[in-house]
Design a protein around this motif. Structure first.
Motif, mmCIF file in Angstrom:
data_model
loop_
_atom_site.group_PDB
_atom_site.id
_atom_site.type_symbol
_atom_site.label_atom_id
_atom_site.label_comp_id
_atom_site.label_asym_id
_atom_site.label_seq_id
_atom_site.Cartn_x
_atom_site.Cartn_y
_atom_site.Cartn_z
ATOM 1 N N GLN A 1 0.822 -1.213 0.000
ATOM 2 C CA GLN A 1 0.000 0.000 0.000
ATOM 3 C C GLN A 1 0.854 1.260 0.000
ATOM 4 N N ARG A 2 1.923 1.255 0.794
ATOM 5 C CA ARG A 2 2.789 2.440 0.811
ATOM 6 C C ARG A 2 3.473 2.614 -0.547
ATOM 7 N N GLY A 3 3.832 1.503 -1.169
ATOM 8 C CA GLY A 3 4.422 1.566 -2.509
ATOM 9 C C GLY A 3 3.468 2.190 -3.513
ATOM 10 N N LEU A 4 2.188 1.808 -3.444
ATOM 11 C CA LEU A 4 1.191 2.393 -4.348
ATOM 12 C C LEU A 4 1.018 3.886 -4.086
ATOM 13 N N ALA A 5 1.002 4.272 -2.799
ATOM 14 C CA ALA A 5 0.866 5.694 -2.465
ATOM 15 C C ALA A 5 2.055 6.480 -3.019
ATOM 16 N N GLY B 1 11.127 5.350 -4.453
ATOM 17 C CA GLY B 1 10.556 4.914 -3.176
ATOM 18 C C GLY B 1 9.540 3.808 -3.375
ATOM 19 N N ALA B 2 8.731 3.936 -4.423
ATOM 20 C CA ALA B 2 7.726 2.915 -4.732
ATOM 21 C C ALA B 2 8.404 1.592 -5.073
ATOM 22 N N ILE B 3 9.492 1.660 -5.838
ATOM 23 C CA ILE B 3 10.231 0.444 -6.202
ATOM 24 C C ILE B 3 10.711 -0.284 -4.947
#
Length: 199
Positions: free
Chosen positions: A121-125, A134-136
């Protein structure tokens, strides 16, 4: 005379202790009501959020209630989970990242299976904030900890990782993830994505 003085002093102390206890009881009762209201909202407003035309209004009401609960109980996990989830739902991605980070940092107190989901979820945000690096990191962490490679979440992580890598011009990693995504979902659209970008 000394005995009378001690008796009066004892009565004064007893009276003030009784008064203090009553004040503490009032605070405890108020705190209980606030935390009970979060429980009420979780059971009654959450389902309404899913089918409401005013879903943003409901989400904001839940968020407001969560802040009230955290003023009383700073470690109330249900309130933190709701703050992460509903900020994400109403596209307050920066706030969602903040609260997902708190949940991830509490991993010693939680079942790791749920912490893995918070990385996703944090990756999607972060993806929505265009923080592709950061998402990676978060989506890769999710992939590394996800034991079932055929889940929808794993496939989605591959899709978003591929898109992140594409956005930072890393074609090799983008294609690896797009291929895994296409193999898992096995749709023409997924294979067209691979064909259009990787070949």
């Amino acid at each position: 005379m000394k005995k009378i003085y001690i008796l009066i002093l004892s009565l004064i102390l007893l009276s003030s202790c009784k008064e203090k206890l009553t004040e503490e009881q009032i605070i405890v009762n108020q705190n209980k009501k606030t935390i009970d209201s979060l429980t009420y909202i979780r059971h009654n407003l959450h389902p309404e959020y899913l089918k409401s035309d005013n879903s943003e209004l409901v989400a904001n009401e839940i968020i407001k209630n969560c802040f009230s609960v955290l003023e009383i109980d700073r470690k109330n996990l249900e309130a933190v989970k709701d703050l992460a989830h509903f900020n994400f739902e109403i596209k307050n991605y920066k706030e969602a990242v903040h609260y997902y980070t708190i949940l991830i940092d509490l991993k010693d107190d939680l079942n790791n299976r749920y912490v893995t989901f918070y990385y996703f979820q944090r990756g999607l945000a972060k993806f929505h904030l265009q923080d592709f690096n950061g998402a990676i990191q978060d989506l890769q962490q999710y992939k590394n900890e996800n034991t079932d490679k055929r889940t929808i979440g794993y496939s989605k992580a591959c899709y978003y990782l591929g898109t992140c890598y594409k956005n930072i011009n890393d074609q090799s990693n983008a294609c690896d993830n797009f291929r895994t995504y296409a193999e898992n979902v096995a749709t023409d659209e997924a294979w067209n994505l691979v064909a259009g970008y990787c070949n």
